[in-house]
Design a protein around this motif. Structure first.
Motif, mmCIF file in Angstrom:
data_model
loop_
_atom_site.group_PDB
_atom_site.id
_atom_site.type_symbol
_atom_site.label_atom_id
_atom_site.label_comp_id
_atom_site.label_asym_id
_atom_site.label_seq_id
_atom_site.Cartn_x
_atom_site.Cartn_y
_atom_site.Cartn_z
ATOM 1 N N GLN A 9 0.806 -1.219 0.000
ATOM 2 C CA GLN A 9 0.000 0.000 0.000
ATOM 3 C C GLN A 9 0.842 1.272 0.000
ATOM 4 O OE1 GLN A 9 -0.913 -2.220 2.907
ATOM 5 N NE2 GLN A 9 -2.392 -3.356 1.688
ATOM 6 N N LEU A 10 2.099 1.168 0.414
ATOM 7 C CA LEU A 10 2.977 2.339 0.506
ATOM 8 C C LEU A 10 4.360 1.986 -0.020
ATOM 9 C CD1 LEU A 10 3.700 5.212 1.658
ATOM 10 C CD2 LEU A 10 4.305 4.034 3.791
ATOM 11 N N GLU A 11 4.854 2.820 -0.935
ATOM 12 C CA GLU A 11 6.228 2.670 -1.413
ATOM 13 C C GLU A 11 6.975 3.973 -1.160
ATOM 14 O OE1 GLU A 11 6.831 0.023 -5.175
ATOM 15 O OE2 GLU A 11 4.861 0.976 -5.385
ATOM 16 N N ILE A 12 8.173 3.848 -0.590
ATOM 17 C CA ILE A 12 8.987 5.015 -0.257
ATOM 18 C C ILE A 12 10.273 4.979 -1.061
ATOM 19 C CG2 ILE A 12 10.205 6.251 1.569
ATOM 20 C CD1 ILE A 12 8.191 5.192 3.552
ATOM 21 N N VAL A 13 10.518 6.040 -1.797
ATOM 22 C CA VAL A 13 11.717 6.167 -2.624
ATOM 23 C C VAL A 13 12.815 6.852 -1.807
ATOM 24 C CG1 VAL A 13 12.697 7.258 -4.693
ATOM 25 C CG2 VAL A 13 10.385 6.266 -4.752
ATOM 26 N N VAL A 14 14.009 6.291 -1.859
ATOM 27 C CA VAL A 14 15.176 6.885 -1.195
ATOM 28 C C VAL A 14 16.250 7.119 -2.246
ATOM 29 C CG1 VAL A 14 16.940 6.629 0.596
ATOM 30 C CG2 VAL A 14 14.646 5.684 0.962
ATOM 31 N N PRO A 24 23.245 2.676 5.724
ATOM 32 C CA PRO A 24 22.882 1.577 6.634
ATOM 33 C C PRO A 24 22.037 2.029 7.814
ATOM 34 C CG PRO A 24 25.152 1.324 5.930
ATOM 35 C CD PRO A 24 24.691 2.659 5.409
ATOM 36 N N LEU A 25 22.419 3.114 8.456
ATOM 37 C CA LEU A 25 21.613 3.605 9.568
ATOM 38 C C LEU A 25 20.262 4.112 9.068
ATOM 39 C CD1 LEU A 25 21.172 4.353 12.507
ATOM 40 C CD2 LEU A 25 22.383 6.518 12.077
ATOM 41 N N GLY A 26 20.265 4.814 7.942
ATOM 42 C CA GLY A 26 19.015 5.334 7.400
ATOM 43 C C GLY A 26 18.027 4.223 7.078
ATOM 44 N N LEU A 27 18.486 3.187 6.417
ATOM 45 C CA LEU A 27 17.602 2.063 6.093
ATOM 46 C C LEU A 27 17.123 1.347 7.348
ATOM 47 C CD1 LEU A 27 19.127 0.345 2.918
ATOM 48 C CD2 LEU A 27 16.941 1.561 3.114
ATOM 49 N N SER A 28 17.997 1.204 8.319
ATOM 50 C CA SER A 28 17.599 0.543 9.574
ATOM 51 C C SER A 28 16.470 1.312 10.242
ATOM 52 C CB SER A 28 18.803 0.436 10.520
ATOM 53 O OG SER A 28 19.790 -0.418 9.988
ATOM 54 N N LEU A 29 16.612 2.637 10.308
ATOM 55 C CA LEU A 29 15.578 3.463 10.925
ATOM 56 C C LEU A 29 14.270 3.390 10.145
ATOM 57 C CD1 LEU A 29 17.699 6.639 11.783
ATOM 58 C CD2 LEU A 29 16.760 4.981 13.414
ATOM 59 N N LEU A 30 14.382 3.438 8.814
ATOM 60 C CA LEU A 30 13.175 3.430 7.983
ATOM 61 C C LEU A 30 12.447 2.097 8.089
ATOM 62 C CD1 LEU A 30 11.359 4.794 5.934
ATOM 63 C CD2 LEU A 30 12.932 4.065 4.126
ATOM 64 N N ALA A 42 7.025 -0.930 1.171
ATOM 65 C CA ALA A 42 8.259 -1.340 0.520
ATOM 66 C C ALA A 42 9.118 -0.107 0.283
ATOM 67 C CB ALA A 42 7.976 -2.058 -0.799
ATOM 68 N N VAL A 43 10.410 -0.318 0.121
ATOM 69 C CA VAL A 43 11.368 0.761 -0.093
ATOM 70 C C VAL A 43 12.016 0.587 -1.454
ATOM 71 C CG1 VAL A 43 13.498 1.844 0.753
ATOM 72 C CG2 VAL A 43 11.816 0.957 2.385
ATOM 73 N N VAL A 44 12.170 1.685 -2.172
ATOM 74 C CA VAL A 44 12.860 1.699 -3.457
ATOM 75 C C VAL A 44 14.066 2.615 -3.316
ATOM 76 C CG1 VAL A 44 12.701 2.190 -5.917
ATOM 77 C CG2 VAL A 44 10.684 1.367 -4.683
ATOM 78 N N VAL A 45 15.257 2.050 -3.268
ATOM 79 C CA VAL A 45 16.482 2.841 -3.213
ATOM 80 C C VAL A 45 16.969 3.051 -4.643
ATOM 81 C CG1 VAL A 45 18.861 2.988 -2.384
ATOM 82 C CG2 VAL A 45 17.097 1.939 -0.951
ATOM 83 N N VAL A 46 17.160 4.303 -5.020
ATOM 84 C CA VAL A 46 17.625 4.621 -6.363
ATOM 85 C C VAL A 46 19.087 5.034 -6.280
ATOM 86 C CG1 VAL A 46 17.275 5.992 -8.433
ATOM 87 C CG2 VAL A 46 15.315 5.372 -7.002
ATOM 88 N N ASP A 47 19.964 4.176 -6.765
ATOM 89 C CA ASP A 47 21.393 4.478 -6.806
ATOM 90 C C ASP A 47 21.645 5.477 -7.931
ATOM 91 O OD1 ASP A 47 24.190 4.423 -6.752
ATOM 92 O OD2 ASP A 47 24.242 2.731 -8.146
ATOM 93 N N ASN A 48 22.080 6.668 -7.566
ATOM 94 C CA ASN A 48 22.241 7.761 -8.527
ATOM 95 C C ASN A 48 23.683 7.829 -9.025
ATOM 96 O OD1 ASN A 48 21.656 11.363 -8.469
ATOM 97 N ND2 ASN A 48 21.399 9.898 -10.126
ATOM 98 N N VAL A 67 13.173 -4.265 0.079
ATOM 99 C CA VAL A 67 14.019 -3.155 -0.360
ATOM 100 C C VAL A 67 14.485 -3.459 -1.771
ATOM 101 C CG1 VAL A 67 16.112 -1.800 0.038
ATOM 102 C CG2 VAL A 67 14.781 -2.643 1.985
ATOM 103 N N ARG A 68 14.069 -2.608 -2.707
ATOM 104 C CA ARG A 68 14.393 -2.806 -4.120
ATOM 105 C C ARG A 68 15.452 -1.798 -4.548
ATOM 106 N NH1 ARG A 68 10.378 -1.573 -8.957
ATOM 107 N NH2 ARG A 68 9.189 -0.657 -7.244
ATOM 108 N N LEU A 69 16.383 -2.224 -5.378
ATOM 109 C CA LEU A 69 17.438 -1.351 -5.881
ATOM 110 C C LEU A 69 17.183 -1.011 -7.340
ATOM 111 C CD1 LEU A 69 20.254 0.039 -5.609
ATOM 112 C CD2 LEU A 69 21.242 -2.137 -6.395
#
Length: 271
Positions: A9-14, A24-30, A42-48, A67-69
Motif C-alpha cells: 500500500q505504501l512505497e517510499i523512494v530513497v 545503513p543507519l538510514g535504512l535501519s531506521l526506515l 516497501a522501499v525503493v532505493v535509487v542508486d544515482n 528493499v528494491r534497488l
C-alpha cells in the motif's frame, strides 16, 4: 486505517548518491518504522550513479519490508526521485532522504492525511509546530529561506519546498513525475507544481528535523544551478502550452482542511 486491495500500500523512494556511510543507519531506521505501520510497505532505493559501495549495501539488505534497488545513470536528486516514483505501483508513495534528517514519526500523520483524502502531504520546517535544529552553516539556512520565498507561489503555497519528506496519492505522483524535467535539487518545486496543476492541493506537515552531516548539497556549487532551474520552471509555468510542463488536467479531489492556496506565478489572475 486500511488500504485493501493492493499487496503493497505504501512505497517510499530513497535517492542515494555515494551514501555507503549514511545509508545503513538510514535504512535501519526506515525499516524499523515501516514494521510498526498498519499498512504493508516497501522501499525503493535509487542508486544515482554512485562510485562507492551504495548499490552493494542495498543488494545485501534484509529487513522487515522489501528493499528494491534501481539504478539511475543521470546525475541529480531530481532524476533519481523521478526514476523511483515512476517505478512505483502502490496507492500511496513518497520519498525521504537517505540520512533520515526528518524524524520518521511524521510518517504516521502523513499516512493519516493521505487516507483522509489529502493528495499531497509535505514535511515543512517552516510549520509553526515543527522542531528544527539550526543549520550548521548559516549561509545554507539563509539560502534556503530565500529560495523558498522565490518558489512558494509555484509550489502550491508551500512554505518549505525543499524538505526531503513528501508523500502523495500514487497516481498523482506518477503523473507529475512523468512530466518532471528538473534533475537537480530544485526538482521539488516542479514536482509540486505539476501536482497542483492536477488539483492536488498541498498540505504541510510539522516535522522534527536535524541538520545531518555529509549532505552533498553545497550552497556555493549548487545555488546557481537551482536559480537557473527555478527560472526555467517559472517560464514553463507562464507558457504551459510550449514548455515541458504542459499536460491535460486530471481530476484529483482537492481537500479543504489545512489547504495552501495556489498563487498564479504569472500574475494573470488564473488559479
Amino acid at each position: 486505517m486500511s488500504f485493501a486491495g493492493d499487496p503493497v500500500q505504501l512505497e517510499i523512494v530513497v535517492p542515494a548518491y555515494n551514501e555507503a556511510r549514511r545509508l545503513p543507519l538510514g535504512l535501519s531506521l526506515l525499516l524499523d518504522k515501516l514494521r510498526k505501520l498498519p499498512v504493508s510497505a516497501a522501499v525503493v532505493v535509487v542508486d544515482n550513479a554512485s562510485t562507492d559501495a551504495t548499490p552493494e549495501i542495498v543488494r545485501g539488505w534484509t529487513g522487515a519490508a522489501p528493499v528494491r534497488l534501481l539504478h539511475c545513470a543521470q546525475r541529480g536528486k531530481g532524476a533519481a526521485v523521478r526514476t523511483g516514483l515512476l517505478a512505483t505501483r502502490a496507492p500511496y508513495v513518497g520519498f525521504c532522504d537517505a540520512d533520515m534528517a526528518t524524524d520518521l514519526a511524521a510518517l504516521d500523520e502523513a499516512l493519516r492525511l493521505l487516507a483522509a483524502g489529502h493528495p499531497v502531504v509535505v514535511g515543512s520546517r517552516r510549520h509553526p509546530g515543527s522542531v528544527v535544529q539550526e543549520y550548521g552553516r548559516p549561509l545554507r539556512r539563509l539560502g534556503a529561506v530565500a529560495f523558498n520565498l522565490l518558489a512558494r507561489d509555484l509550489a502550491g503555497g508551500a512554505a518549505d519546498t525543499q524538505c526531503g519528506f513528501k508523500f502523495f496519492a500514487g497516481p498523482l505522483a506518477r503523473a507529475a513525475a512523468a512530466e518532471l524535467r528538473t534533475t537537480g535539487f530544485a526538482f521539488d518545486v516542479e514536482l509540486l507544481m505539476h501536482c497542483v496543476r492536477r488539483g492536488g492541493m498541498v498540505t504541510e506537515l510539522p516535522v522534527v528535523w536535524r541538520d545531518m552531516p555529509g549532505t552533498t548539497f553545497s550552497i556555493r556549487r549548487h545555488a546557481p544551478h537551482c536559480l537557473r532551474d527555478l527560472a526555467r520552471i517559472r517560464a514553463s509555468a507562464c507558457h504551459p502550452g510550449t514548455g515541458p510542463t504542459a499536460a491535460p488536467a486530471q481530476a484529483v479531489r482537492p481537500v479543504q482542511p489545512m489547504p495552501l492556496a495556489f498563487t498564479d506565478p504569472c500574475g494573470t489572475g488564473r488559479g
